[in-house]
Design an enzyme around this catalytic site. Structure first.
Site, PDB file in Angstrom:
ATOM      1  N   HIS A 204       0.828  -1.226   0.000  1.00  0.00           N
ATOM      2  CA  HIS A 204       0.000   0.000   0.000  1.00  0.00           C
ATOM      3  C   HIS A 204       0.855   1.267   0.000  1.00  0.00           C
ATOM      4  O   HIS A 204       0.337   2.365  -0.202  1.00  0.00           O
ATOM      5  CB  HIS A 204      -0.914   0.025   1.228  1.00  0.00           C
ATOM      6  CG  HIS A 204      -1.887  -1.104   1.287  1.00  0.00           C
ATOM      7  ND1 HIS A 204      -2.811  -1.326   0.284  1.00  0.00           N
ATOM      8  CD2 HIS A 204      -2.071  -2.099   2.200  1.00  0.00           C
ATOM      9  CE1 HIS A 204      -3.539  -2.401   0.589  1.00  0.00           C
ATOM     10  NE2 HIS A 204      -3.099  -2.895   1.754  1.00  0.00           N
TER      11      HIS A 204
HETATM   12  N1  Q9C Z   1     -11.935  -3.377   7.901  1.00  0.00           N
HETATM   13  C1  Q9C Z   1      -2.277  -5.073   4.543  1.00  0.00           C
HETATM   14  O1  Q9C Z   1      -2.909  -6.113   4.558  1.00  0.00           O
HETATM   15  N2  Q9C Z   1      -7.847  -1.408   7.426  1.00  0.00           N
HETATM   16  N3  Q9C Z   1      -2.820  -3.900   4.881  1.00  0.00           N
HETATM   17  C2  Q9C Z   1      -8.986  -1.749   6.664  1.00  0.00           C
HETATM   18  C3  Q9C Z   1     -11.313  -2.536   6.904  1.00  0.00           C
HETATM   19  C4  Q9C Z   1      -6.598  -1.310   6.742  1.00  0.00           C
HETATM   20  C5  Q9C Z   1      -4.201  -3.845   5.268  1.00  0.00           C
HETATM   21  C6  Q9C Z   1     -10.217  -1.697   7.519  1.00  0.00           C
HETATM   22  C7  Q9C Z   1      -6.063  -2.614   6.285  1.00  0.00           C
HETATM   23  C8  Q9C Z   1      -4.645  -2.515   5.756  1.00  0.00           C
HETATM   24  C9  Q9C Z   1      -0.847  -5.085   4.137  1.00  0.00           C
HETATM   25 ZN    ZN Z   2      -3.870  -7.128   3.044  1.00  0.00          ZN
END
Ligand code: Q9C
Ligand code: ZN
EC number: 3.5.1.48
Length: 679
Positions: free
Chosen positions: A140
């Site tokens: 990300h």
């Molecule tokens: N329930 C990685 O897996 N929060 N990042 C989302 C939705 C952020 C994930 C909330 C998730 C980031 C590397």
């Molecule tokens: Zn992820």
């Protein structure tokens, strides 16, 4: 040559210092759970373990370089080392789903550095492939912004490094994390040298990071058009069949046409069952299969880099599945009905439509689609061996959300002791000194003369004396596979005896209470007259000019002359059938006038290994040059098959034949579908 595992304990240092339900799942235990899993299963000691070193700021600058407008991002992250908790919290809030810790800079440099070390190890030939177990994750992260737990974009930095230091021109990034790696997409959006594939939970834009550019119609810009491939999942609960369908019908056709020199995997395991973020249903074994399917690309040069994955047990098991496959172990069977859900098929259809202008391999399929007179479906109620319930035409299941506890699906003892992995070869050619690879053994054993004769009695007229001796050896190999003593085998037969040999082998398999046998017969090998049509044998003959279909279990199709046609045959027909049928073993026979080039035979064998856990007995007529036997033995043993050569578009006739067959078989073999049936 083996598998590298790159790690450093220091990467467990960064952690959340305040209350934040969104960020707390990205915890140090993720790394220790994965590593413990590898240790418990004896996988760590089989890898070349490399201790991670920090990436230099120059290396980070391959992606996170500053421009005139924005302040230096690397300097900003460097400064977090000296901030107190309150200052860290304030800075963190300026980004979406990010936390900083005084050790973040050190950990993030180790994560990027580990990824670079892995790429160096693979591209210098020190190892075949490997995994970097890292925190924080990377996909990300953007040029000048942290995002979604990611600080530096490990995989993007590694891709730039591979281009710059090794002059690579085609890199494939497979992002199977359940979130969209929008950071990677932005960095390579207009770059045709990096093909970025991502599937992700999307729910029509209602899931984080809520971006329109995560949808299937985002394909890249400028010269990069067609080199971004987004497969949005619009429902939770996607499972093994959905993931396989995505690989067979979207990723792999494009990947073969792209012909990468290196595969980087953004290996997030939040797409596995039990994960609180993903809410998907794919079991850990699925990642063994996805890994093995990628191993036919780029000469097997795969660098996997950990991204997400927040259910510790599911994460650990999935990591183990991937690493054991990288090490060359056979794939475990995939649980569940191999039927993709309606929503998955809609997503697959939409990405194929969006990508069609950019990929010849997708264009060839649509050329004839409109002109196709689809013959009536033969039958919709087919007897199903083994008592599995069958879905009838039009009944695609809808996906269901993850159960509260995934434990029933995580508890299966699928980490049995690994059977000896070897490929046995029996040759009829006297004194043929076939230089074999390590692990490929000559096999001299034979079933007794009496037993061989008894088995051959039905076909007595077709066996000469020396053919009987050969048959005894081949039966010995077959028994070895069925008993689990050898993994796969190759045998040569004398001319004219191949068809009769195949008959006997089929009967032997059935007599030994094999549940299901897949026969792939190439060339002039007629369907055995007494072949039962009770669903225990799936007979696919590849020969001649016309497709023919006798039943949902017996059919034939022509051998395409183009690489495009051949790949469509394997990815669009043979593998979906093999995965749908779930055979106990595969008999692959190359008979008279089979017409396959060595590289084609090797690719077919290599890819058939996945659905059957490697249990393949290949039978080749001895007139074939020994080179074919050698190439095939290597492929059976797990070496990456040689390239098919330049991509050539399938002819309309080839596609017509394939589409006709698929259209009729789709009713029974749901993995053949590339679009959702009208609901
Ligand atoms: N329930 C990685 O897996 N929060 N990042 C989302 C939705 C952020 C994930 C909330 C998730 C980031 C590397
Ligand atoms: Zn992820």
């Amino acid at each position: 040559m083996g598998t590298a595992l790159v790690y450093h304990e220091d990467m467990t240092a960064t952690r959340l210092l305040w209350d934040d339900p969104e960020c707390e799942i990205e915890c140090p235990e993720r790394l220790t759970a994965a590593l413990d899993g590898l240790r418990q299963r004896g996988l760590e000691e089989r890898c070349l373990c490399l201790s991670a070193c920090e990436a230099s700021e120059e290396e980070l600058g391959l992606v996170h370089r500053s421009d005139y407008d924005s302040p230096e991002y690397i300097a900003l992250v460097r400064k977090t080392q000296t901030l107190d908790k309150e200052e860290l919290h304030t800075l963190s809030k300026q980004y979406d789903a990010v936390y900083f810790h005084p050790d973040t800079f050190h950990c993030a440099r180790l994560a990027a550095g580990a990824t670079l070390q892995l790429v160096d190890a693979v591209l210098t030939g020190a190892v075949h492939n490997g995994l970097a177990l890292v925190r924080p994750p990377g996909h990300h992260s953007q040029r000048a912004a942290a995002n979604g737990f990611c600080v530096f974009n490990n995989v993007a930095i590694a891709a730039q490094h591979a281009k710059q230091k090794y002059g690579l021109q085609r890199i494939l990034i497979v992002d199977w994390d359940v979130h969209h790696g929008q950071g990677i997409q932005y960095i390579f959006n207009d770059d045709p040298s990096v093909l970025y594939f991502s599937w992700h939970r999307y729910e029509h834009g209602n899931f984080w990071p809520f971006l329109p550019e995560s949808d299937a119609d985002a394909v890249g810009q400028g010269r990069g058009q067609g080199f971004t491939v987004n497969l949005p999942w619009n429902q939770v609960g996607m499972g093994n069949a959905d993931y396989l369908a995505a690989f067979l019908h979207v990723l792999l056709p494009l990947a073969f046409e792209f012909d990468p020199e290196l595969v980087l995997v953004s290996a997030g395991f939040d797409s596995a069952i039990g994960d609180p973020e993903g809410q998907m249903q794919a079991t850990p074994e699925c990642f063994a299969h996805l890994t093995q399917l990628l191993q036919v690309l780029a000469g097997g040069r795969i660098c996997a880099v950990l991204e997400g994955g927040y259910h510790l047990e599911s994460l650990a098991q999935s990591v183990c599945m991937m690493v054991q496959t990288l090490l060359g172990d056979p794939t475990p069977p995939l649980p569940g009905l191999m039927v993709p859900c309606q929503s998955a098929l809609e997503s697959i259809q939409s990405v194929r439509t969006a990508q069609t202008p950019h990929w010849t391999s997708l264009q060839q399929m649509t050329v004839t689609l409109n002109r196709l007179d689809v013959a009536p479906v033969l039958s919709t109620s087919i007897h199903c061996p083994g008592g599995r319930s069958l879905l009838l035409v039009g009944e695609s299941p809808t996906c269901v959300g993850a159960e509260d506890s995934p434990s029933p699906l995580l508890d299966r003892p699928y980490l049995r002791p690994t059977p000896p992995i070897c490929t046995a070869v029996a040759l009829t050619v006297p004194g043929a000194a076939l230089a074999l690879s390590p692990g490929v053994l000559h096999q001299e054993g034979s079933v007794s003369r009496e037993e061989t004769e008894a088995l051959a009695r039905l076909h007595r007229s077709q066996f000469q004396d020396e053919d009987l001796a050969t048959l005894g050896k081949i039966l010995y190999l077959l028994d070895g596979i069925l008993d689990g003593q050898i993994r796969s085998a190759l045998a040569t037969t004398t001319a004219l005896a191949t068809a009769a040999t195949l008959d006997v082998l089929i009967q032997r398999c059935l007599a030994r209470r094999n549940q299901r046998l897949l026969c792939v017969a190439l060339g002039q090998l007629d369907r055995p007259l007494d072949l039962a049509d009770d669903g225990r044998v799936l007979w696919l003959n590849i020969q001649g000019k016309e497709a023919a279909i006798w039943s949902m279990f017996h059919f034939s199709t022509p051998l395409p002359q183009t690489t495009g046609g051949f790949l469509s045959l394997i990815l669009g027909l043979v593998l979906p059938l093999a995965y749908g049928f779930q055979p106990d073993m595969v008999l692959m026979a190359l008979g008279p006038a089979h017409g396959l080039q060595n590289a084609q035979a090797a690719l077919l064998a290599a890819m058939l290994r996945s659905p059957v856990g490697g249990r393949i007995l290949a039978v080749v007529e001895e007139e074939d040059k020994l080179q074919l036997a050698r190439t095939l033995a290597r492929a059976l043993h797990g070496e990456t098959p040689p390239s098919l050569g330049p991509f050539s578009m399938a002819s309309p006739e080839e596609i017509q034949a394939l589409m006709l067959l698929k259209a009729q078989l789709e009713a029974r073999w749901k993995l053949l579908q590339v679009a959702a049936p009208p609901s």
